[in-house]
Design an enzyme around this catalytic site. Structure first.
Site, PDB file in Angstrom:
ATOM      1  N   SER A 175       0.938  -7.333   8.792  1.00 30.73           N
ATOM      2  CA  SER A 175       0.613  -8.062   7.729  1.00 30.73           C
ATOM      3  C   SER A 175       1.796  -8.570   6.850  1.00 30.73           C
ATOM      4  O   SER A 175       2.581  -9.271   7.596  1.00 30.73           O
ATOM      5  CB  SER A 175      -0.472  -7.479   6.894  1.00 30.73           C
ATOM      6  N   THR A 176       1.741  -8.119   5.712  1.00 25.87           N
ATOM      7  CA  THR A 176       3.003  -8.663   4.909  1.00 25.87           C
ATOM      8  C   THR A 176       4.272  -8.385   5.369  1.00 25.87           C
ATOM      9  O   THR A 176       4.533  -7.077   5.876  1.00 25.87           O
ATOM     10  CB  THR A 176       2.834  -8.121   3.639  1.00 25.87           C
TER      11      THR A 176
END
Length: 355
Positions: A175-176
Site C-alpha cells: 500500500s503506501t
C-alpha cells in the site's frame, strides 16, 4: 494514533478548488489548513513561514511543475507531500522523487466523487503524517534519459542465476510506499523468475500506467492483469484498480480472475483476497511478500499462505514508509523472514534456488 493537529499547506492553481479543499479539510478535528498557495513559487515562502507538516500538491502547476518542485524540496527542505492529481504518468515520477502518496483529482460536478475524494485525502494526509520520508534520488539510482520514460530507472541486465521453476507462484501485496518498494524488487529479478502477482492499493487507470512504467524499467514483463490472463515465467501481473485479483488453476496451469467486489480489509483490490486465493490454489508452491502500507490488509492472507506451506517474507520496519501491514503480519506470526527492501529480491532468489 494522531496526537496533534496536522498542519497542511494546499498548493493548487484553482481558487475554487483551494477554497473547497480548505473548508473540507478544516472540518476534520485532526487537520489544520495553515495556508494555501497558487503555485510552487508562491509555496516556497509560505513553507518557510508556516512550517506545515504536509503539502497537498497538484502535479500540473504553473511556473514550476509539481515534479520539479518536489525534487527541489527534497534537496533543500524535505517535507511530506500528498499529490492531488488527474490521470498523469508523472505521479509515479513524483513518488519516486519523494512524495508519500497520491489521490486522484475528483470530478467537481459529481457530489459522490467529491465526497469519496475528501474521505480518501483526509485518510492519506493522516497516514503521511506518521510515514517516513523516503527519497529515491540518491547516487545509486540511474535516471533514464529516454524521452519515453523520463524519471524512470534505466533497465539493466540482471546476472543473478535462478532455477527455472514454472509451478511456483510469487504473490506481493503493498500500500503506501509500495509503488517504489515493488519497483525495487521487480527490477532486481531475472527473466527466469516464476510468475508474480501484485496487489497494490491504487485507483483504476493508475494501475495500468504503473504497470506500463514498470514494464519499461524491469527485465521481466509487467502488465495490468486482465481477467483470464495466464500466469507465466518472467511475467508480473498487477491487480487492476477496483477489481479483486485471485489465483485460479485449470488443466493448462495457473491463471487469474479479476472482477469487482465489495471491499475486503478496507480495500478493492485487496491483498487478503490475493493471498487467500494463492494459499488455496498454490499452497506450498508459493511465496508471499508483504510490503510497506498502513493497516492490516494481507496479514491474515499471508498467515493462511504460511499455514498452507508457503514461504513468507515481510519488509522490515526500517525500510518501510509505513510499517503497518508488515508489522501486523509479523506480530501474528505470518512472516518467516523479515528483510529490508534492498535485500528482498536476493532473499527470494536464494529461496527459489534451494527448491
Amino acid at each position: 494514533m494522531i496526537e496533534k493537529n496536522i498542519k497542511v499547506l494546499i498548493i493548487d492553481d484553482s481558487l475554487l478548488f483551494r477554497n473547497v479543499l480548505k473548508n473540507e479539510l478544516n472540518q476534520d478535528k485532526h487537520i489544520d489548513v495553515v495556508g494555501t498557495a497558487v503555485d510552487p513559487i508562491d509555496a516556497i515562502d509560505k513553507i518557510k513561514a508556516l512550517n506545515p507538516d504536509i503539502l497537498t500538491l497538484d502535479v500540473e502547476m504553473p511556473k514550476m511543475d509539481g515534479l520539479t518542485f518536489i525534487k527541489k524540496l527534497m534537496g533543500e527542505h524535505p517535507i511530506k507531500v500528498v499529490l492531488v492529481s488527474s490521470m498523469n504518468i508523472s505521479v509515479f515520477d513524483a513518488l519516486h522523487s519523494g512524495a508519500v502518496d497520491f489521490v486522484k483529482k475528483p470530478d467537481m460536478s459529481s457530489g459522490n466523487d467529491l465526497q469519496m475524494f475528501f474521505r480518501e485525502l483526509k485518510t492519506k494526509i493522516k497516514i503521511a503524517s506518521i510515514a517516513k520520508l523516503v527519497t529515491y534520488t540518491g547516487a545509486k539510482k540511474e535516471e533514464s534519459h529516454n524521452e519515453n520514460a523520463k524519471g524512470a530507472i534505466q533497465k539493466k541486465e540482471i546476472q543473478k542465476p535462478i532455477s527455472v521453476i514454472t509451478q511456483k507462484i510469487i504473490a506481493v501485496g503493498a500500500s503506501t510506499g509500495g509503488t517504489e518498494a515493488t519497483l525495487k524488487i521487480l527490477k532486481e529479478l531475472p527473466k527466469e523468475i516464476p510468475g508474480i502477482l501484485v496487489t497494490q492499493h491504487m485507483p483504476p487507470g493508475f494501475t495500468k500506467m504503473y504497470a506500463d512504467r514498470l514494464n519499461k524499467i524491469c527485465n521481466i514483463e509487467v502488465r495490468e492483469a486482465v481477467d483470464g490472463d495466464r500466469v507465466e515465467t518472467g511475467l508480473a501481473l498487477i491487480a487492476p484498480g477496483e477489481k479483486h485479483m485471485k489465483l485460479k488453476k485449470d488443466s493448462k496451469g495457473y491463471y487469474v480472475s479479476c472482477g469487482p467486489g465489495d471491499k475486503v480489509s478496507g480495500h478493492c483490490p485487496s491483498v487478503d483476497v490475493l493471498f487467500n486465493s494463492v494459499a488455496e490454489i498454490a499452497g506450498k508452491n508459493s511465496v508471499g511478500i508483504i510490503l510497506t502500507g498502513m493497516g492490516k490488509d494481507g496479514a491474515q492472507g499471508l498467515m493462511n499462505m504460511k499455514k498452507s506451506g508457503a514461504y513468507t517474507i515481510g519488509q522490515d520496519e526500517k525500510s518501510c514508509v509505513v510499517y503497518g501491514m508488515p508489522m501486523v503480519a509479523y506480530n501474528i506470526g505470518a512472516v518467516q523472514i523479515q528483510a529490508s527492501i534492498d535485500s528482498i529480491a536476493d532473499v527470494l532468489i536464494k529461496h527459489l534456488n534451494k527448491i
